[in-house]
Design an enzyme around this catalytic site. Structure first.
Site, PDB file in Angstrom:
ATOM      1  N   ASP A  67       0.850  -1.190   0.002  1.00 60.67           N
ATOM      2  CA  ASP A  67      -0.094   0.165   0.146  1.00 60.67           C
ATOM      3  C   ASP A  67       0.723   1.333  -0.046  1.00 60.67           C
ATOM      4  OD1 ASP A  67       1.206  -0.600   2.377  1.00 60.67           O
ATOM      5  OD2 ASP A  67      -0.908  -0.853   3.530  1.00 60.67           O
ATOM      6  N   ASP A 136      -6.729  -3.326  15.068  1.00 54.59           N
ATOM      7  CA  ASP A 136      -8.143  -3.757  14.717  1.00 54.59           C
ATOM      8  C   ASP A 136      -8.283  -4.820  13.806  1.00 54.59           C
ATOM      9  OD1 ASP A 136      -7.210  -2.251  12.555  1.00 54.59           O
ATOM     10  OD2 ASP A 136      -8.831  -0.847  12.405  1.00 54.59           O
ATOM     11  N   GLU A 143      -9.253  -1.891   6.161  1.00 55.94           N
ATOM     12  CA  GLU A 143      -9.992  -1.624   7.572  1.00 55.94           C
ATOM     13  C   GLU A 143     -11.082  -2.560   7.918  1.00 55.94           C
ATOM     14  OE1 GLU A 143      -8.172   2.116   8.647  1.00 55.94           O
ATOM     15  OE2 GLU A 143      -9.769   2.679   7.147  1.00 55.94           O
TER      16      GLU A 143
HETATM   17  C1  F6R Z   1       1.787  -2.170   6.148  1.00 57.02           C
HETATM   18  C2  F6R Z   1       0.317  -2.212   6.239  1.00 57.02           C
HETATM   19  C3  F6R Z   1      -0.305  -2.594   7.628  1.00 57.02           C
HETATM   20  C4  F6R Z   1       0.541  -2.810   8.890  1.00 57.02           C
HETATM   21  C5  F6R Z   1      -0.207  -2.730  10.358  1.00 57.02           C
HETATM   22  C6  F6R Z   1       0.663  -2.850  11.401  1.00 57.02           C
HETATM   23  O1  F6R Z   1       2.035  -1.984   4.730  1.00 57.02           O
HETATM   24  O2  F6R Z   1      -0.264  -2.248   5.330  1.00 57.02           O
HETATM   25  O3  F6R Z   1      -1.194  -3.544   7.638  1.00 57.02           O
HETATM   26  O4  F6R Z   1       1.340  -3.995   8.649  1.00 57.02           O
HETATM   27  O5  F6R Z   1      -0.807  -1.380  10.414  1.00 57.02           O
HETATM   28  O6  F6R Z   1       1.649  -1.759  11.426  1.00 57.02           O
HETATM   29  P1  F6R Z   1       2.621  -1.732  12.433  1.00 57.02           P
HETATM   30  O7  F6R Z   1       3.654  -2.621  12.250  1.00 57.02           O
HETATM   31  O8  F6R Z   1       3.436  -0.480  12.614  1.00 57.02           O
HETATM   32  O9  F6R Z   1       2.190  -2.155  14.053  1.00 57.02           O
END
Ligand code: F6R
Length: 243
Positions: A67, A136, A143
């Protein structure tokens, strides 16, 4: 595993083994999906180290990121372009032509997303998709409420996500991009193998919902219960809520 560092090492060794076993070469590229965020940083560091020591080469690996935000210049420190080059790509032996990151500055965002799916298809699909989950249960920018058969698309971010990301943008919510381009849940499900890294107590509830309850689009990573080969690799803190 015990600590985040153990997760990083386990994941880096797993990735290395997958690439080696595949025997990648000019005729046969390994296709690897990659996340950003705090969780994979340790893994990237280890992989860069292995590469420096000659244990692994990324020359014949095509990389696809999950992303990126819409409208941030690629050299903005919060853009995922910047993150990937700064934390991983500049430390390994890659050919920039093998790096694929969704372009949140494309004039036609929908076309950019469709082309991305096409590019993955042309490369023969993703061999290994690595991901992380949010508190979440989101994976990439899918999301809560995202369709579990979603594909790469433009997503308008939830207000909670803007609030959570505010800390990276001078604590000013007006500076946080309101849209992102993201692979869909199905895009990741299509990969042969999926490796999800989960560390810290803030992910404990999500891990419980994603693996101990039913498949549910409100916890999008729960979709991986129905994937043929997904490994969720966790540290002790992330498992606190498991029954
Ligand atoms: C990363 C992504 C998200 C993260 C998730 C966890 O490209 O798309 O799914 O893997 O938000 O983020 P962290 O590792 O910072 O807790």
């Amino acid at each position: 595993l015990d600590k985040p560092n153990d997760v990083a090492e386990w994941a880096a060794k797993y990735v290395m083994k997958k690439i080696k076993d595949f025997n990648a070469g000019p005729e046969k590229y390994f296709t690897l999906g990659l996340p950003t965020g705090g969780t994979p940083l340790g893994m990237y560091k280890k992989l860069a180290e292995y590469c420096k020591n000659g244990k692994i080469s990324f020359k014949y690996v095509k990389k696809y990121n999950m992303d990126d935000y819409v409208g941030l210049p690629p050299d903005h420190v919060q853009s995922y372009h910047y993150y990937m080059f700064h934390n991983f790509f500049k430390h390994i032996d890659i050919d920039p032509k093998n790096v694929h990151i969704l372009d949140g500055n494309a004039t036609d965002l929908e076309k950019e997303c469709d082309d991305y799916e096409e590019k993955i298809k042309e490369a023969g699909g993703i061999r290994l998709f690595i991901g992380g989950i949010g508190p979440d249960g989101h994976i990439a920018f899918n999301e809560p409420g995202s369709s579990l058969v979603s594909r790469t698309r433009v997503k308008t971010l939830a207000h909670e996500t803007l609030e959570a990301n505010c800390r990276f943008f001078d604590n000013d919510i007006t500076k946080v991009p309101t849209q992102a381009l993201t692979v869909g849940v199905q895009t990741v499900l299509d990969a042969d193998d999926v490796l999800i890294l989960i560390t810290g107590s803030s992910k404990a509830l999500a891990l419980h919902h994603c693996i101990e309850e039913g498949v549910n689009h409100m916890w999008t990573a729960s979709a991986f219960q129905q994937h043929k080969h997904t490994i969720m690799i966790c540290d002790e803190d992330a498992t606190q809520e498991l029954k």
